[in-house]
Design an enzyme around this catalytic site. Structure first.
Site, PDB file in Angstrom:
ATOM      1  N   GLU A  10     -10.426  -2.405   4.192  1.00 38.28           N
ATOM      2  CA  GLU A  10      -9.100  -1.876   4.524  1.00 38.28           C
ATOM      3  C   GLU A  10      -8.950  -0.460   3.949  1.00 38.28           C
ATOM      4  O   GLU A  10      -9.689  -0.058   3.052  1.00 38.28           O
ATOM      5  CB  GLU A  10      -8.014  -2.786   3.944  1.00 38.28           C
ATOM      6  CG  GLU A  10      -8.130  -4.235   4.436  1.00 38.28           C
ATOM      7  CD  GLU A  10      -6.998  -5.150   3.993  1.00 38.28           C
ATOM      8  OE1 GLU A  10      -6.448  -5.844   4.852  1.00 38.28           O
ATOM      9  OE2 GLU A  10      -6.669  -5.187   2.798  1.00 38.28           O
TER      10      GLU A  10
ATOM     11  N   ASP B 127       0.779  -1.245   0.000  1.00 39.32           N
ATOM     12  CA  ASP B 127       0.000   0.000   0.000  1.00 39.32           C
ATOM     13  C   ASP B 127       0.814   1.302   0.000  1.00 39.32           C
ATOM     14  O   ASP B 127       1.811   1.400   0.714  1.00 39.32           O
ATOM     15  CB  ASP B 127      -0.854   0.104   1.274  1.00 39.32           C
ATOM     16  CG  ASP B 127      -1.565  -1.164   1.632  1.00 39.32           C
ATOM     17  OD1 ASP B 127      -1.560  -2.112   0.839  1.00 39.32           O
ATOM     18  OD2 ASP B 127      -2.148  -1.197   2.728  1.00 39.32           O
TER      19      ASP B 127
ATOM     20  N   PHE C 124       2.069  -1.121  10.031  1.00 38.79           N
ATOM     21  CA  PHE C 124       1.082  -1.234   8.956  1.00 38.79           C
ATOM     22  C   PHE C 124       0.747   0.156   8.380  1.00 38.79           C
ATOM     23  O   PHE C 124       1.342   1.155   8.743  1.00 38.79           O
ATOM     24  CB  PHE C 124      -0.194  -1.909   9.493  1.00 38.79           C
ATOM     25  CG  PHE C 124      -0.227  -3.407   9.310  1.00 38.79           C
ATOM     26  CD1 PHE C 124       0.939  -4.155   9.165  1.00 38.79           C
ATOM     27  CD2 PHE C 124      -1.442  -4.089   9.297  1.00 38.79           C
ATOM     28  CE1 PHE C 124       0.890  -5.542   8.989  1.00 38.79           C
ATOM     29  CE2 PHE C 124      -1.503  -5.469   9.122  1.00 38.79           C
ATOM     30  CZ  PHE C 124      -0.344  -6.202   8.960  1.00 38.79           C
TER      31      PHE C 124
HETATM   32  C1  FRU Z   1      -3.947  -3.589   2.712  1.00 35.63           C
HETATM   33  C2  FRU Z   1      -3.321  -4.055   4.007  1.00 35.63           C
HETATM   34  C3  FRU Z   1      -3.660  -3.092   5.129  1.00 35.63           C
HETATM   35  C4  FRU Z   1      -2.519  -3.265   6.088  1.00 35.63           C
HETATM   36  C5  FRU Z   1      -1.364  -3.528   5.158  1.00 35.63           C
HETATM   37  C6  FRU Z   1      -0.356  -4.502   5.696  1.00 35.63           C
HETATM   38  O1  FRU Z   1      -3.319  -4.077   1.575  1.00 35.63           O
HETATM   39  O2  FRU Z   1      -3.727  -5.374   4.295  1.00 35.63           O
HETATM   40  O3  FRU Z   1      -4.928  -3.305   5.723  1.00 35.63           O
HETATM   41  O4  FRU Z   1      -2.326  -2.137   6.885  1.00 35.63           O
HETATM   42  O5  FRU Z   1      -1.913  -4.032   3.952  1.00 35.63           O
HETATM   43  O6  FRU Z   1       0.780  -4.568   4.874  1.00 35.63           O
END
Ligand code: FRU
Length: 415
Positions: A199, A25, A87
């Site tokens: 997410e 992300d 994250f």
């Molecule tokens: C989305 C996600 C988020 C998380 C991150 C972990 O792709 O699953 O929810 O913060 O990637 O790498």
């Protein structure tokens, strides 16, 4: 972008990809002192998901990116073992500083005993190069193992945070005066979008083109069940009264297969709303056959709302900075098919259904890769006019004047 010894031919020319190792992300998107900051989910130790940290790149033109040292790393215990995963999250300008709000996942964590997900704050006084984690962390703890991806923005005289209770498919909104103490405002769910987990939310105002009318847009990434298969994104247009988001209309943000976790920059100049996403899909992201690095971003897109007979609709256009790159204007008559990337992607128009049909060839590395995507697009003057942007491993297609976007990872030599 710095070149590497990668010989796969997949390294993009004008899309951001890390020099080495894994990317997912976009994080901490903020425009500050004339620079576009792009932080990103990064494994600094390998080309697979793990050891999650924030990588960092900056750009003055949204085309060339200067990859900086890893920005936010996990805290370690006395033996050097990570105590957390860092994250996704966002960044804001606070006085002279940049402030990042991100999710810390407590370790050890396992499917049987998942670690708590809490929101942490870090501050940078040197334009995002080095970060100091706040001593009071976590700044927000719901006692939840699925509370993540805070997007913070300024609203009037205070801050608002949109985050998710991922497994419960809910967006939770909080307010704060100081980025430290947070009060719950409201929660948002939509029974029509049963898939998940949810997410990476984003919530922002947009002007309806050619009017003074301001509406609010909510974005959510949905891990499974997207229209094209695997992960994808929803958008809602509606209103936000400072407490509650009330939706009016919703759709898929992108009808291709590879635009995920996309969020927008805070403080973009000239009132612009610029979006960038991860050019992949969790269905096969781990298996994409690049060497030494894995993962790239979509091209940045400027967002607007256009008035239609059925209400405002989201429009995506290549950001003007990127628009100077070469692209194809493809004009399809019913029954015609355009072949891109040596035929690895075929776009046709099905007159019987009024749909654009995009066929991506299967690839040996994942049986989930090959696909057929269909989306209704009206003919104008008897044709469907498309803008197509190709890079080494991608095709981004804008149809119906940007009201339809389709993003695909395309791996011509692996199909
Ligand atoms: C989305 C996600 C988020 C998380 C991150 C972990 O792709 O699953 O929810 O913060 O990637 O790498």
């Amino acid at each position: 972008m710095t070149a590497t010894s990668d010989t796969s031919g997949l390294r993009p020319r004008y899309h951001f990809a890390p020099r080495r190792n894994w990317l997912n992300d976009p994080n901490g998107l903020v425009h500050h002192d004339g620079r576009w900051h792009l932080f990103f989910q990064h494994n600094p130790n390998g080309d697979h998901w793990g050891d999650m940290s924030w990588g960092h790149a900056v750009s003055t033109d949204l085309v060339t990116w200067d990859e900086r040292p890893v920005a936010i790393l996990a805290d370690l215990d006395a033996e050097g073992r990570p105590l957390e995963l860092v994250f996704s999250g966002s960044a804001v300008v606070d006085g002279d500083d940049l402030v990042a709000l991100y999710t810390s996942v407590a370790l050890p964590s396992s499917p049987d005993a998942p670690g708590l997900q809490t929101q942490h704050l870090a501050r940078s006084a040197d334009g995002g190069e080095t970060w100091v984690k706040d001593l009071s962390n976590p700044v927000l703890d719901r006692g939840s193992t699925d509370f993540r991806d805070p997007k913070v923005f300024r609203h009037g005289d205070h801050w608002v945070m949109a985050a998710v209770e991922a497994v419960e498919h809910r967006v939770v909104l909080y307010a704060s005066d100081d980025l430290h103490a947070w009060t719950l405002l409201s929660e948002f769910a939509d029974d029509e979008v049963p898939d998940g987990p949810w997410e990476c939310p984003d919530l922002f105002p947009l002007v309806v083109e050619g009017s003074e009318e301001v509406r609010w847009v909510l974005l959510v990434s949905v891990l499974t069940g997207a229209s094209g298969g695997g992960s994808g994104m929803r958008w809602w247009v509606g209103d936000f009264d400072g407490t509650t988001f009330t939706p009016e209309h919703s759709d898929w943000l992108d009808h291709g297969r590879d635009c995920y976790a996309a969020v927008t920059w805070n403080d973009a100049p000239d009132g612009r709303r610029v979006l960038i996403g991860w050019l992949s899909n969790w269905a096969y992201a781990h298996d994409v056959p690049s060497t030494g690095w894995r993962g790239a971003m979509t091209m940045p897109r400027d967002l607007s709302l256009v008035a239609t007979a059925s209400g405002p609709r989201l429009r995506q256009t290549a950001s003007p900075e990127v628009a100077a790159q070469e692209h194809l204007d493809v004009v399809l008559r019913p029954g015609e098919v355009a072949e891109l990337h040596e035929g690895a992607l075929r776009i046709g128009y099905d007159d019987a259904t009024g749909e654009l049909v995009v066929e991506r060839a299967p690839a040996a590395f994942s049986e989930l890769f090959g696909s057929v995507s269909r989306i209704a697009v009206p003919l104008v003057g008897g044709v469907a006019a498309l803008e197509v942007w190709l890079d080494a491993c991608s095709a981004e297609v804008f149809a119906d004047d940007g009201k339809v976007a389709l993003t695909f990872l395309v791996l011509p030599h692996t199909s």
